[in-house]
Design an enzyme around this catalytic site. Structure first.
Site, short mmCIF file in Angstrom:
data_model
loop_
_atom_site.label_atom_id
_atom_site.label_comp_id
_atom_site.label_asym_id
_atom_site.label_seq_id
_atom_site.Cartn_x
_atom_site.Cartn_y
_atom_site.Cartn_z
N ASP A 36 -1.69 -0.94 6.26
CA ASP A 36 -1.76 -0.16 7.65
C ASP A 36 -3.37 0.15 7.82
O ASP A 36 -3.73 0.51 8.86
CB ASP A 36 -0.96 1.11 7.94
N ASP A 52 -7.43 -2.10 4.22
CA ASP A 52 -6.21 -3.02 3.56
C ASP A 52 -6.62 -4.72 4.26
O ASP A 52 -6.04 -5.53 3.86
CB ASP A 52 -5.04 -2.69 4.02
N ASP A 79 0.75 -1.18 0.20
CA ASP A 79 -0.05 0.02 -0.13
C ASP A 79 1.13 1.24 -0.11
O ASP A 79 2.10 1.12 0.27
CB ASP A 79 -0.95 0.10 1.22
#
Length: 659
Positions: free
Chosen positions: A553, A557, A362
């Site tokens: 995080d 996600d 990410d």
């Protein structure tokens, strides 16, 4: 030892796991333990049986071989029996327990048969020596387990024992478990934070090393999040409690680490199964070594000779080195990782990370700091009114961009927001001061058929576009920073066997492209909704040669973390959901720690393989020599306990390695 424990393990690894469980249980109860056993009278009691047996064995050998006193020959059998009892009785008790659990072929029974058999044929010193060295091996194992656990146990020592809570106008000192959400607690300079909370005071500096491994003090201002386990460095502060003791970040970390040893690596599981099959086989082979020569040799058969060889065979074949050192190796790896701020939720992930060849990351909060700052505000209406409407809506969001906008707005009056709806991957919709407000990306306005300035699509930075009552009103431009170690993290991943690094983000493709170029990432995708990230990951996983890790995080996600082979969460800034779902947690929020985790996994696997090869090679050699009468009980002791000690020391090496 309980019978249930024996059903799981066939030898001394059972003791280690039980010892580990008791250790954790005692800490959870709030008891203090001296991990080094320094000054602990119970530690001396632990070693006393081995000391007594060793002293009596050495005296007996001296009388046998140096002084050669005839008077000693009269009491010789009794002397060695007494020498045997301190180390032999605990093992015989274990045999009784395993027999009650209908587990007849264990290390305990092999050792007992071998030593009692040695006594039966008059080989008293050998019988005592085998049991003594076995006990010394157990003590080494216990010391090694304690050493491996020190990095983990250090976390337990950072928990505050008491909390000073404001009740009825005065501060009361109580256990942290008794503090409720919303209550105010006071922490003096030099004290540990007992619970997660929100800073009410103007600010202070904190030592966060226990949680993140980062030695540099962290300054937290009013309104910032403070976590249990941090050490207050500056002044007396007040904190509003936001989580119960059991739900605090530190409690979750401890639970993760303490449960890590329950998830076994494939190698570990294989060795356990192997030992359960292997032990009865060697027992019957030892019986065959006594019986078959009688059928072949007839009158030339000497029972005592072949019984001795059989007993030597039993001692050599004991699987102690394998069953002790392999779990200990993985435990050492988990301990070494925790010392670097990396929490593995099981040794199976420590094993799997060595095969990692694809890492999907990410962007926001993982490769970038996730700390946004408002750079520009463009509004078609009064700026104060614009910010008040926008801030009312964004105040209900935990997204880093929303926090940046609220922080930028400062003390401006915030209208009450009602009927708030989060539109996944797009933004927020709600009613503010009687007006319908939309705040999010360009997709959000397109969804509601609201026209806006086309130039917005050309802006590379992150923007929040706003519409009021169905009309485009303006935007706020915010910027994020790349983490200092992000570029080095990508480089290190490639050096450690990761062939493909892919960046996925819900941010605009133009921003994602810019960040990817700065970090040297060739494959990237932007403008993704949470379900788009899942689809991309599933597409990548269709190639069965890939072992895929996802690093993220945020709450959005969690679906991708769950379906990846290894889910890695950024623990300091990450959401609770991401941390709970992940298999590995990076407490320092440094992406470079992923490469460190791979290095620790590889070092652990190397040690485990070395121990397996060493144990099998030495045992195979001495087994052949023993069956042929060329190896005595002394060589057998080396093949069993000696190799176990070497394997234990090799496993402990992981703790001293630099990564």
């Amino acid at each position: 030892m309980s019978q249930s424990n024996h059903k799981d393990d066939s030898c001394c690894a059972t003791k280690a796991s039980q010892h580990s469980h008791e250790h954790n249980h005692n800490h959870e109860g709030g008891e203090e333990h001296d991990h080094d056993h320094g000054g602990d009278p119970s530690a001396f009691k632990t070693y006393l049986p081995a000391i007594v047996t060793l002293a009596m064995l050495l005296i007996g050998i001296a009388f046998d071989n140096i002084f050669k006193l005839e008077a000693f020959q009269v009491i010789r059998p009794y002397w060695y029996i007494v020498a045997y009892l301190p180390v032999g009785v605990p093992v015989l008790k274990e045999v009784w327990e395993t027999f009650k659990a209908k587990d007849f072929f264990t290390e305990f029974s092999l050792m007992s048969i071998a030593t009692i058999g040695a006594f039966a044929i008059g080989e008293y010193p050998e019988g005592v020596t085998v049991m003594l060295f076995y006990t010394i091996g157990e003590l080494f194992q216990m010391a090694a387990v304690n050493r491996a656990k020190r990095n983990i146990s250090a976390l337990l020592d950072v928990r505050a024992d008491v909390a000073s809570v404001l009740r009825n106008g005065r501060y009361e000192t109580i256990k942290p478990e008794g503090v409720e959400i919303g209550e105010t607690i006071q922490i003096k300079a030099g004290e540990k934070i007992p619970l997660d909370g929100e800073m009410l005071s103007d600010g202070s500096s904190f030592n966060t090393a226990a949680l993140t491994g980062e030695s540099k003090p962290k300054t937290i201002a009013k309104g910032g999040s403070v976590l249990a386990g941090m050490l207050n460095l500056d002044k007396v502060i007040e904190i509003k409690v936001t989580k119960l003791f059991a739900d605090s970040a530190l409690s979750r970390i401890l639970e993760m680490v303490q449960n890590a040893t329950t998830r076994k690596a494939k190698t570990e599981l294989f060795i356990r199964k192997f030992a359960k099959v292997y032990t009865p086989i060697v027992f019957f082979l030892a019986l065959a070594l006594v019986a078959i020569p009688f059928l072949i040799l007839g009158k030339d058969y000497h029972f005592q000779t072949w019984l001795y060889r059989s007993l030597v065979f039993l001692v050599i074949s004991c699987p102690c080195a394998l069953v002790i050192s392999i779990p200990l190796g993985y435990f050492g790896g988990i301990g070494a990782a925790s010392a670097h701020g990396i929490l593995f939720k099981g040794s199976n992930f420590l094993d799997l990370i060595t095969k990692l060849n694809t890492v999907i990351m990410d962007k926001t909060g993982t490769l970038t700091k996730g700390v946004f700052r408002v750079q520009k505000v463009e509004s078609a209406i009064d700026k104060e009114e614009f910010l008040s409407l926008l801030t009312a809506l964004e105040a209900k969001s935990t997204h880093p961009i929303a926090k940046a906008i609220v922080e930028y707005a400062g003390e401006k009056e915030i209208y009450p927001a009602e009927h708030i709806e989060e539109i996944s991957g797009m933004g927020l919709k709600g009613s503010v001061n009687g007006k319908q407000v939309l705040a999010g990306n360009a997709k959000l306005l397109s969804k509601f058929n609201i026209s806006f300035d086309s130039k917005i699509a050309d802006i590379e930075e992150s923007i929040v576009v706003v519409a009021v009552n169905g009309a485009y009103t303006g935007y706020v431009l915010v910027a994020d920073e790349i983490k200092e170690d992000a570029a080095e993290a990508i480089k290190q991943l490639q050096l450690n066997g990761v062939q493909d690094v892919v960046m996925l983000s819900g941010d605009k493709t133009s921003i994602v492209k810019k960040v990817a170029g700065m970090l040297g990432i060739n494959s990237y995708f932007g403008d993704l909704l949470p379900e788009d990230k899942v689809a991309k990951l599933e597409e990548i996983k269709k190639d069965k040669t890939r072992v895929v890790a996802f690093v993220g995080d945020g709450i959005n996600d969690t679906p991708v973390l769950a379906i990846s082979d290894i889910g890695i969460a950024m623990g300091a800034m990450g959401s609770d959901a991401a941390i709970e779902t992940a298999d590995v947690v990076i407490q320092t929020d440094q992406p470079s720690k992923i490469a460190t985790a791979i290095k620790i996994g590889k070092a652990t696997k190397n040690v485990v393989v070395q121990n397996i090869v060493l144990a099998f090679a030495v045992k195979a050699l001495v087994l052949i020599l023993g069956a042929g009468g060329l190896a005595t009980m002394w060589e057998a002791v080396f093949a069993d306990v000696g190799v176990a000690l070497f394997a234990i020391l090799n496993a402990v090496r992981i703790q001293k390695m630099k990564f």
